[in-house]
Enzyme design. Structure first.
Site, short mmCIF file in Angstrom:
data_model
loop_
_atom_site.label_atom_id
_atom_site.label_comp_id
_atom_site.label_asym_id
_atom_site.label_seq_id
_atom_site.Cartn_x
_atom_site.Cartn_y
_atom_site.Cartn_z
N GLN A 179 -91.08 -101.69 10.38
CA GLN A 179 -89.79 -101.72 11.07
C GLN A 179 -89.37 -103.15 11.39
O GLN A 179 -88.19 -103.50 11.30
CB GLN A 179 -89.87 -100.90 12.36
N SER A 180 -90.32 -104.01 11.72
CA SER A 180 -89.98 -105.41 12.01
C SER A 180 -89.44 -106.10 10.77
O SER A 180 -88.51 -106.91 10.86
CB SER A 180 -91.21 -106.14 12.53
#
Length: 621
Positions: free
Chosen positions: A279-280
């Site tokens: 997700q980062s």
């Protein structure tokens, strides 16, 4: 007829527990830069038994292992350890060089004008200063020897090493294998210092029973992380005894023998399925999302980092004393989990390495499989020499030899002037060009060199005309007074080398500025002279004509487009079709009556018709 060789079992190839006969048969293979095998020196290929026997003999005789000399009493040994000869051999050993004899050292000291190395000079200020001075002299002699040896090796055979395998493994020959097969050990198992003496390192592994911290057996650390999955283990170098144990369908004998002192696996939801990446990473590339799933994944990434670093803190006693630390991280952010300020590992730690092969999803079984793949010797085909690289290396050596033997070529000054002038012409730097010609006392009609490269453009004016440099044509003619009548090897003047109208106009303007008495303009073949005003008027008139022609073409195109649209509309609409035959109003009304009503209507119509005829006859009478 095939040779009867004893069969080599896979279970006997564990690099930390090699059988004695297999270890004695190992011979380290050395290659040059083209992976061509080089026969090793007899000293480098000594087996473990030969080394042990040699050391035992020296120990019984009270000798020095470094200098390989037999010494007598204890005072003699103590005096030997303080000599420069012994110190010099220690330095040679640290640089992987064989020791020299005392006679060779004396000759070397005399040739290098080394006096009073033992510290007997009374003019010294202190004993420490003298020792440092002697140490510097010994170092300088050794550096000269190493440099001479490297130059000799590179000039004769190139760089030779057992690391030139172009593979993540180093290779060993063995009498238990056919000629076309070798044993391979991964380089990642060794450190930078131990890989230089690979056979001695393997010998130490097989005879070492204690690790750095004094534990019973040495061990290593394995970590894998990726896609939210984590697996970590502390694996002992000593295998488990699995005789009599039941087999498992999904594990081999080598994997079942792996001994984990500690192990841990866990998983957190950090990656959206079929989307790839954490997700980062998605936030950094596409911006931060605001969905519930993205928030959950961000939270789980932080939680996963915290869980791993807490586990590292718990295993810190192991990590402080383990032999190797292998880390498999799918991305840079995953690797930072182990090496940032919150972790107990130092990024400069020499024990930290990566797995030299591809691994699967981090699980406990994958850790066992990776350790077995890493810690066992592999039977490979004998590496073949790179023929193409060998040919290139020989060609490079020949070129280098020819450059060394040949005298340096003196470059023609005219060639240097040509490069500078062409560079200034391309950049249209007129002031710098004029300054360079005056500084070097060059004529404006300077012949460009070499002539073979500039046979079509022998002068700067030819070059500027061919390359379409309008401003430089004006400068060369009007300011520098270049000769426009000079012809190239094909008999063409600068005017004839261009096909652009603007360049031709530049020549005509220059002719107008210089006047008809400047040169024979007929020989230059330049067209009639024109002033700048005439050129601007002609260009303006052509511009207006182009705009009118452009407007006319646009109008014609617009009319043609409208006509096409009208025809397309009519083609889509068509003439129409009659769907049913047209009926009169009488027929339409008659069709809506019943049979009785139709008969009554017809009688009434006949009666009316009879009345009309009778009335018509009465009027006639």
């Amino acid at each position: 007829m095939t040779e009867n060789r004893p069969r080599m079992k896979t279970n006997d190839l564990y690099v930390f527990e090699l059988p004695e006969e297999i270890f004695r048969s190992l011979e380290l293979m050395v290659f040059d830069s083209t992976v061509t095998e080089i026969e090793t020196d007899q000293r480098k290929s000594l087996t473990k038994a030969d080394l042990d026997q040699q050391n035992e003999t020296l120990d019984l005789q009270g000798g020095c292992r470094t200098c390989e000399n037999a010494l007598g009493s204890t005072p003699e040994r103590k005096a030997h350890y303080k000599t420069d000869y012994h110190r010099f051999n220690i330095k040679r050993k640290l640089n992987n060089l064989p020791p020299i004899s005392s006679d060779e050292f004396d000759i070397l000291a005399e040739n290098d004008d080394v006096e009073s190395l033992s510290g007997s000079d009374s003019n010294s200020d202190s004993e420490d200063d003298l020792y440092n001075e002697d140490k510097d002299k010994l170092s300088s002699i050794l550096e000269d020897q190493i440099a001479t040896m490297r130059v000799t090796e590179e000039s004769e055979t190139g760089i030779e090493s057992h690391l030139n395998t172009r593979s993540p493994q180093i290779y060993f020959k063995s009498k238990f294998l056919p000629e076309d097969q070798v044993l391979g050990a991964y380089k990642a198992l060794f450190s930078k210092s131990t890989i230089e003496n690979a056979l001695e390192t393997i010998q130490n592994w097989n005879h070492s029973t204690s690790s750095k911290a004094g534990f019973e057996n040495p061990y290593s650390a394995l970590f894998m992380v990726g896609g939210g999955h984590f697996a970590g283990a502390i694996v002992s170098h000593k295998r488990l005894n699995i005789k009599g144990n039941m087999t498992k369908g999904n594990e081999s004998m080598q994997e079942r023998a792996v001994q984990f002192l500690e192990h841990k696996t866990f998983h957190r939801y950090t990656t959206r399925r079929k989307q790839g990446g954490s997700q980062s990473a998605m936030d950094n590339s596409k911006g931060k999302a605001n969905s519930a799933g993205s928030s959950l994944r961000r939270y789980n990434e932080t939680a996963l980092r915290t869980d791993i670093q807490q586990l590292l803190q718990q295993w810190q006693p192991y990590l402080k004393n383990c032999e190797n630390i292998f880390i498999r991280a799918k991305s840079t952010s995953d690797r930072k989990i182990f090496l940032d300020a919150s972790a107990c590992l130092d990024k400069n730690d020499a024990r930290i390495r990566s797995f030299p092969f591809t691994t699967k999803r981090p699980t406990g079984h994958e850790l066992k499989r990776a350790w077995c793949h890493l810690a066992y010797l592999h039977i490979n085909k004998r590496p073949q020499a790179d023929v193409k690289a060998k040919v290139v290396a020989e060609k490079f050596d020949n070129q280098r030899a020819s450059k060394i033997t040949s005298f340096p070529k003196v470059e023609d000054p005219d060639d240097i002037h040509t490069r500078e002038l062409i560079s200034l012409l391309k950049k249209s730097r007129a002031p710098a060009l004029i300054s360079y010609l005056r500084k070097n006392d060059l004529n404006a009609n300077f012949k460009l060199k070499p002539q073979d490269d500039y046979y079509q453009t022998p002068t700067m004016l030819h070059y500027a005309s061919q390359q379409g440099l309008k401003n430089m044509v004006l400068i060369l003619l009007s300011n520098l007074k270049c000769d426009p009548t000079v012809q190239n090897s094909n008999g063409k003047t600068p005017w004839e080398l261009t096909k652009k109208t603007e360049i031709r106009q530049a020549f005509q303007v220059a002719r107008h500025n210089l006047g008809e008495n400047f040169t024979d303009w007929n020989a230059s073949r330049i067209d009639v002279p024109m002033s700048r005003e005439d050129v601007d008027a002609i260009n303006e008139k052509e511009k207006q004509m182009l705009e009118l022609e452009k407007a006319r073409l646009m109008k014609e195109e617009l009319s043609a487009a409208k006509e096409r649209q009208r025809l397309e509309k009519e083609a889509r609409r068509g003439p129409g079709k009659i769907l049913a035959p047209q009926l009169s109003s009488f027929q339409q009304n008659n069709n809506s009556l019943s049979d009785n009503q139709r008969m009554r209507l017809m009688r009434e119509q006949r009666a009316r018709a009879a009345e009309a005829r009778m009335k018509l006859n009465a009027n006639k009478q």
